[in-house]
Write a protein that holds these residues in place. Structure first.
Motif, PDB file in Angstrom:
ATOM      1  N   GLY A  42       0.742  -1.249   0.000  1.00  0.00           N
ATOM      2  CA  GLY A  42       0.000   0.000   0.000  1.00  0.00           C
ATOM      3  C   GLY A  42       0.771   1.298   0.000  1.00  0.00           C
ATOM      4  O   GLY A  42       0.217   2.348   0.319  1.00  0.00           O
ATOM      5  N   LEU A  43       2.039   1.281  -0.357  1.00  0.00           N
ATOM      6  CA  LEU A  43       2.802   2.529  -0.395  1.00  0.00           C
ATOM      7  C   LEU A  43       2.316   3.410  -1.543  1.00  0.00           C
ATOM      8  O   LEU A  43       2.040   2.917  -2.640  1.00  0.00           O
ATOM      9  CB  LEU A  43       4.290   2.247  -0.592  1.00  0.00           C
ATOM     10  N   THR A  44       2.207   4.699  -1.283  1.00  0.00           N
ATOM     11  CA  THR A  44       1.823   5.650  -2.320  1.00  0.00           C
ATOM     12  C   THR A  44       2.870   6.763  -2.396  1.00  0.00           C
ATOM     13  O   THR A  44       3.489   7.119  -1.396  1.00  0.00           O
ATOM     14  CB  THR A  44       0.433   6.274  -2.064  1.00  0.00           C
ATOM     15  N   TRP A  45       3.046   7.293  -3.584  1.00  0.00           N
ATOM     16  CA  TRP A  45       4.007   8.366  -3.841  1.00  0.00           C
ATOM     17  C   TRP A  45       3.333   9.702  -3.591  1.00  0.00           C
ATOM     18  O   TRP A  45       2.292   9.993  -4.168  1.00  0.00           O
ATOM     19  CB  TRP A  45       4.485   8.251  -5.278  1.00  0.00           C
ATOM     20  N   ASN A  46       3.911  10.534  -2.734  1.00  0.00           N
ATOM     21  CA  ASN A  46       3.314  11.844  -2.441  1.00  0.00           C
ATOM     22  C   ASN A  46       4.061  12.992  -3.114  1.00  0.00           C
ATOM     23  O   ASN A  46       3.839  14.151  -2.792  1.00  0.00           O
ATOM     24  CB  ASN A  46       3.200  12.078  -0.932  1.00  0.00           C
ATOM     25  N   GLY A  47       4.957  12.664  -4.024  1.00  0.00           N
ATOM     26  CA  GLY A  47       5.745  13.675  -4.718  1.00  0.00           C
ATOM     27  C   GLY A  47       7.143  13.825  -4.150  1.00  0.00           C
ATOM     28  O   GLY A  47       8.020  14.385  -4.792  1.00  0.00           O
ATOM     29  N   GLU A  48       7.353  13.310  -2.937  1.00  0.00           N
ATOM     30  CA  GLU A  48       8.665  13.383  -2.296  1.00  0.00           C
ATOM     31  C   GLU A  48       9.130  12.040  -1.754  1.00  0.00           C
ATOM     32  O   GLU A  48      10.303  11.731  -1.772  1.00  0.00           O
ATOM     33  CB  GLU A  48       8.643  14.394  -1.148  1.00  0.00           C
ATOM     34  N   GLU A  49       8.173  11.265  -1.229  1.00  0.00           N
ATOM     35  CA  GLU A  49       8.506   9.964  -0.648  1.00  0.00           C
ATOM     36  C   GLU A  49       7.307   9.030  -0.771  1.00  0.00           C
ATOM     37  O   GLU A  49       6.231   9.443  -1.184  1.00  0.00           O
ATOM     38  CB  GLU A  49       8.946  10.123   0.814  1.00  0.00           C
ATOM     39  N   PHE A  50       7.513   7.798  -0.398  1.00  0.00           N
ATOM     40  CA  PHE A  50       6.465   6.785  -0.450  1.00  0.00           C
ATOM     41  C   PHE A  50       5.906   6.622   0.959  1.00  0.00           C
ATOM     42  O   PHE A  50       6.658   6.350   1.895  1.00  0.00           O
ATOM     43  CB  PHE A  50       7.044   5.467  -0.964  1.00  0.00           C
ATOM     44  N   VAL A  51       4.606   6.803   1.105  1.00  0.00           N
ATOM     45  CA  VAL A  51       3.999   6.876   2.434  1.00  0.00           C
ATOM     46  C   VAL A  51       2.779   5.967   2.526  1.00  0.00           C
ATOM     47  O   VAL A  51       2.333   5.382   1.542  1.00  0.00           O
ATOM     48  CB  VAL A  51       3.583   8.328   2.772  1.00  0.00           C
ATOM     49  N   ASP A  52       2.242   5.895   3.742  1.00  0.00           N
ATOM     50  CA  ASP A  52       0.992   5.182   4.036  1.00  0.00           C
ATOM     51  C   ASP A  52       1.069   3.692   3.772  1.00  0.00           C
ATOM     52  O   ASP A  52       0.058   3.046   3.492  1.00  0.00           O
ATOM     53  CB  ASP A  52      -0.189   5.797   3.257  1.00  0.00           C
ATOM     54  N   GLY A  53       2.267   3.130   3.877  1.00  0.00           N
ATOM     55  CA  GLY A  53       2.427   1.702   3.662  1.00  0.00           C
ATOM     56  C   GLY A  53       2.375   0.911   4.956  1.00  0.00           C
ATOM     57  O   GLY A  53       2.359   1.474   6.052  1.00  0.00           O
ATOM     58  N   LYS A  54       2.359  -0.381   4.794  1.00  0.00           N
ATOM     59  CA  LYS A  54       2.446  -1.325   5.907  1.00  0.00           C
ATOM     60  C   LYS A  54       3.587  -2.277   5.598  1.00  0.00           C
ATOM     61  O   LYS A  54       3.823  -2.637   4.445  1.00  0.00           O
ATOM     62  CB  LYS A  54       1.162  -2.138   6.068  1.00  0.00           C
ATOM     63  N   ILE A  55       4.289  -2.691   6.643  1.00  0.00           N
ATOM     64  CA  ILE A  55       5.341  -3.685   6.478  1.00  0.00           C
ATOM     65  C   ILE A  55       5.088  -4.819   7.457  1.00  0.00           C
ATOM     66  O   ILE A  55       4.748  -4.594   8.619  1.00  0.00           O
ATOM     67  CB  ILE A  55       6.750  -3.079   6.668  1.00  0.00           C
ATOM     68  N   TYR A  56       5.216  -6.033   6.943  1.00  0.00           N
ATOM     69  CA  TYR A  56       5.080  -7.229   7.761  1.00  0.00           C
ATOM     70  C   TYR A  56       6.476  -7.731   8.080  1.00  0.00           C
ATOM     71  O   TYR A  56       7.254  -8.038   7.179  1.00  0.00           O
ATOM     72  CB  TYR A  56       4.281  -8.294   7.007  1.00  0.00           C
ATOM     73  N   ASN A  57       6.799  -7.784   9.353  1.00  0.00           N
ATOM     74  CA  ASN A  57       8.080  -8.305   9.802  1.00  0.00           C
ATOM     75  C   ASN A  57       7.892  -9.792  10.089  1.00  0.00           C
ATOM     76  O   ASN A  57       7.466 -10.172  11.178  1.00  0.00           O
ATOM     77  CB  ASN A  57       8.556  -7.552  11.042  1.00  0.00           C
ATOM     78  N   ALA A  58       8.177 -10.614   9.109  1.00  0.00           N
ATOM     79  CA  ALA A  58       7.901 -12.050   9.205  1.00  0.00           C
ATOM     80  C   ALA A  58       8.579 -12.732  10.398  1.00  0.00           C
ATOM     81  O   ALA A  58       7.947 -13.564  11.052  1.00  0.00           O
ATOM     82  CB  ALA A  58       8.286 -12.735   7.900  1.00  0.00           C
TER      83      ALA A  58
END
Length: 145
Positions: free
Chosen positions: A91-107
């Motif tokens: 779910g990462l989205t590009w905001n013009g400067e960085e990729f935000v609003d993501g989730k990461i699963y630490n397996a």
């Protein structure tokens, strides 16, 4: 004079859009942590970015090849799947400067965190956090191969 200003404004808009697109596409590819203990492939689907585990010191058995199972997953139905190849960034989205609003699963721990990514000087910085970014941890990556 007004025509020149208008042309400059249009040109600046085109240049900034080109730089934004280059920045946006810079995340796509295979990345290895600077510690050389994780390899991820990041790709785009629609307008969002995702990443999957290709290899990781903590997700393979002692032979360095055989995938461990997702035994710590909070969903019991997923605990028998191999960790290699699972989508760990979503779910990462590009905001013009960085990729935000993501989730990461630490397996290795079975935990989910919010995350964001930015690229600077050909390095990828992945920050995982709970709540606010200030209370998180950043891992650095470089292009692999």
């Amino acid at each position: 004079m007004k025509v020149v200003k208008l042309l400059l404004i249009i040109l600046m808009g085109m240049v900034s859009k080109t730089f934004a697109q280059a920045g946006e596409n810079a995340i796509i590819g295979v990345w290895e942590s600077d510690k050389k203990d994780v390899q991820l492939e990041i790709y785009k689907e629609g307008s969002k970015y995702y990443g999957k585990y290709l290899w990781g010191a903590e997700i393979v058995e002692k032979d360095g090849i055989t995938s461990k199972k997702d035994t710590k997953n909070p969903d019991p139905k997923l605990r028998l799947r191999n960790l290699i190849g699972i989508v760990s960034l979503t779910g990462l989205t590009w905001n013009g400067e960085e990729f935000v609003d993501g989730k990461i699963y630490n397996a290795p721990s079975g935990d989910y965190y919010s995350c964001k990514i930015w690229i600077k000087d050909n390095k990828l910085y992945l920050r995982g956090f709970m709540g606010i970014s200030l209370l998180g941890k950043t891992a650095t990556f470089h292009h692999y191969k």
